[in-house]
Design an enzyme around this catalytic site. Sequence first.
Site, PDB file in Angstrom:
ATOM      1  N   TYR A 136       0.876  -1.137  -0.010  1.00  0.00           N
ATOM      2  CA  TYR A 136      -0.081   0.087  -0.126  1.00  0.00           C
ATOM      3  C   TYR A 136       0.993   1.183   0.158  1.00  0.00           C
ATOM      4  O   TYR A 136       0.466   2.266  -0.697  1.00  0.00           O
ATOM      5  CB  TYR A 136      -0.928   0.011   1.327  1.00  0.00           C
ATOM      6  CG  TYR A 136      -2.124  -0.981   1.124  1.00  0.00           C
ATOM      7  CD1 TYR A 136      -1.693  -2.419   1.092  1.00  0.00           C
ATOM      8  CD2 TYR A 136      -3.257  -0.667   1.567  1.00  0.00           C
ATOM      9  CE1 TYR A 136      -2.752  -3.300   0.848  1.00  0.00           C
ATOM     10  CE2 TYR A 136      -4.196  -1.639   1.573  1.00  0.00           C
ATOM     11  CZ  TYR A 136      -3.951  -2.882   1.162  1.00  0.00           C
ATOM     12  OH  TYR A 136      -5.080  -3.887   0.934  1.00  0.00           O
ATOM     13  N   LYS A 186       3.511 -15.221   4.806  1.00  0.00           N
ATOM     14  CA  LYS A 186       3.635 -16.102   3.488  1.00  0.00           C
ATOM     15  C   LYS A 186       5.305 -16.372   3.313  1.00  0.00           C
ATOM     16  O   LYS A 186       5.755 -16.102   2.367  1.00  0.00           O
ATOM     17  CB  LYS A 186       3.270 -15.348   2.153  1.00  0.00           C
ATOM     18  CG  LYS A 186       3.048 -16.273   0.994  1.00  0.00           C
ATOM     19  CD  LYS A 186       2.036 -17.430   1.368  1.00  0.00           C
ATOM     20  CE  LYS A 186       2.110 -18.124  -0.138  1.00  0.00           C
ATOM     21  NZ  LYS A 186       1.213 -19.646   0.139  1.00  0.00           N
ATOM     22  N   ASP A 242      -6.123  -6.760   5.319  1.00  0.00           N
ATOM     23  CA  ASP A 242      -7.334  -6.140   4.732  1.00  0.00           C
ATOM     24  C   ASP A 242      -8.133  -7.471   4.285  1.00  0.00           C
ATOM     25  O   ASP A 242      -9.333  -7.324   4.391  1.00  0.00           O
ATOM     26  CB  ASP A 242      -6.523  -5.626   3.602  1.00  0.00           C
ATOM     27  CG  ASP A 242      -7.720  -4.539   2.827  1.00  0.00           C
ATOM     28  OD1 ASP A 242      -8.801  -4.262   3.385  1.00  0.00           O
ATOM     29  OD2 ASP A 242      -7.387  -3.693   1.897  1.00  0.00           O
TER      30      ASP A 242
END
Length: 347
Positions: A136, A186, A242
Site C-alpha cells: 500500500y 507467506k 485487509d
Amino acid sequence: MLIALLPGDGIGPEVIAEARRVLEKVCGAALRFEEAPVGGAAYKAEGHPLPERTLDLARRADAILFGAVGDPSCDSLERKLRPEQAILGLRKELGLFANLRPAKLYPELADASALRPEIARRIDLVIIRELNGDVYFGEKGMRTTATGRREGYDIMSYDEDQVSRIAHVGFLTARARKGRLCSIDKANVLETSQLWRDVVIEVSKDYPDIQLSHMLVDNAAMQLVRDPGQFDVIVTGNLFGDILSDQASMCAGSIGMLPSASLDQNQKGLYEPIHGSAPDIAGQGKANPLATILSAAMMLRYSLNMVPEADRIEAAVARALAEGARTADIGGATTTSAMGDAVLSSL
C-alpha cells in the site's frame, strides 16, 4: 473532547449520523463534534480527497470517527486524487500504524453467518493489521518492458522496526484476552514475510506468557471458515490483514457489523466501520449503522478512556438485536435510522 466527524461518501454520512446520535445521548456535553469533507465528496467540493482543513481537524481532534470513502464517478481520476487516498493519507500523516478489527458473532445473528451456526458461534477474535507498510505504501507505478509491453508494479516491503512495533501490539492484545497470538505471513515465498516471521519470533522473547504460532495466509483463509474458534488474536501485514478481516466479517454475519480502530503510539485513533461506501444503496435507508456505532464505542474505550460509556453502547447494540432489529444485510427490513432508534431505545 473534540471528535472529528469525517462522513465521506455513499452511506458514510448516513451511518455517521446514527453514531453521532448515540454518542450525544451517552456522553452529552463531554464531547464536541466538528465535521469536515473527505474522499470523493471532498474532491468534488475542494479538488482534493484530503483537504488541508480536514487534515488540520484530524490533527486537532482527540479522536476521529470516519464513515467511508469511494465514489465510482472518481474512478478515472489519477490515483493521487481518488477518494481512497484520503484514508491512506490520514494513516500516514497521523502515524496510525495499528488497526484493530474485532470479529465476534452476536448469538442472534448465527443464521446470518455464511458458516453453519455451530461453527459461526465460535468466532471471537481480533485481527491486528499493520497499516503503514506493505504494497500500500511501497513504490508503485506503470512502466514499459524491453519488449514494449505495459507492466504494473507495486513493491512490498517492511523494515524490522515496523514489524516489531505491530508485533508488540499483537502480544499486548493477546495478553489482555486468552493469551494466544497467531502471526500470519507467506514466509515460504516472500522475503518480506521471512523478515516478518523472524522479527515476531524475536519480540516473542519479551512475552513468555503468550502462546505464539505462525500460519501461512492461504491456510489462514481456509482455517477462518473451517474452524474460526481456534483463533484468539491474529497479527499480520497490511495486505493480508485487509483481506482476512473482510472474510472474518462474513463469518460473523455481515460486513455491516464489524468496527475497527486505527491507533498511533499514544492511542489516538481513527475509528471506522470496515465496510465501504456502498454507493448502490446510498440514500435508501438500507445501510447498517451498527459497525459505525460499535466503532464509536471503541473510540470511547481506546482513545477517550470512557469505558463505562463504551460498555453501555455495546450492551445496547446487543439488546437491539435481541429484540429483533435487523437491517437488510442481516436478514431484516429495519431502516438505517430505525436501527439507530432501536439502539437509542435500548440505552
